[in-house]
Design an enzyme around this catalytic site. Sequence first.
Site, PDB file in Angstrom:
ATOM      1  N   ASN A  84       0.757  -1.111   0.193  1.00 24.55           N
ATOM      2  CA  ASN A  84      -0.164  -0.036   0.070  1.00 24.55           C
ATOM      3  C   ASN A  84       0.839   1.159  -0.006  1.00 24.55           C
ATOM      4  OD1 ASN A  84      -2.633   1.635   0.697  1.00 24.55           O
ATOM      5  ND2 ASN A  84      -0.897   2.056   2.477  1.00 24.55           N
ATOM      6  N   TYR A 149       3.413  10.637 -10.777  1.00 24.28           N
ATOM      7  CA  TYR A 149       2.649   9.715  -9.982  1.00 24.28           C
ATOM      8  C   TYR A 149       1.601   8.737 -10.497  1.00 24.28           C
ATOM      9  CZ  TYR A 149      -0.382   8.561  -6.138  1.00 24.28           C
ATOM     10  OH  TYR A 149      -1.184   7.804  -5.125  1.00 24.28           O
TER      11      TYR A 149
END
Length: 151
Positions: A84, A149
């Site tokens: 995560n 990103y």
Amino acid sequence: MAQERVALVTGGTRGIGAAISKRLKDKGYKVAANYGGNDEAANAFKAETGIPVFKFDVGDLASCEAGIKAIEAEVGPIDILVNNAGIQRRVPLEDFGAAEFRRMIEIHLTAAFVLGTAVARCMIPRRRGKIINICSVLSEAARQSVTPYSS
């Protein structure tokens, strides 16, 4: 009594990772929450939840191997890995440096491979385990100033 299953959640002390860590604990898992740098937030999370925290760099093989050994010694063999951890920097593409991009790739992509490989070595002989990879919705719908990103 059946042995409790152990879950490792990377980026597990803040945001979505903290929510995942808490939910797994509520469901009866022994949870190890990884974090990369914010000691104050990690210690506050540990005090609030009782979930042990482990600081190691998920983008670095040696750091991951040491982190996994520490988790296995303190919590037990890992049955579930939740990849995560993530980082984001909102800047225009032309201002985003190559070193920053490499670091983002290490955290978002390399970590899934490095940690997945490391825990699979323990999962395969026990014939059980799960690896869950989390990604952002921005991987499908890029926005201005988060191009690296989104990559």
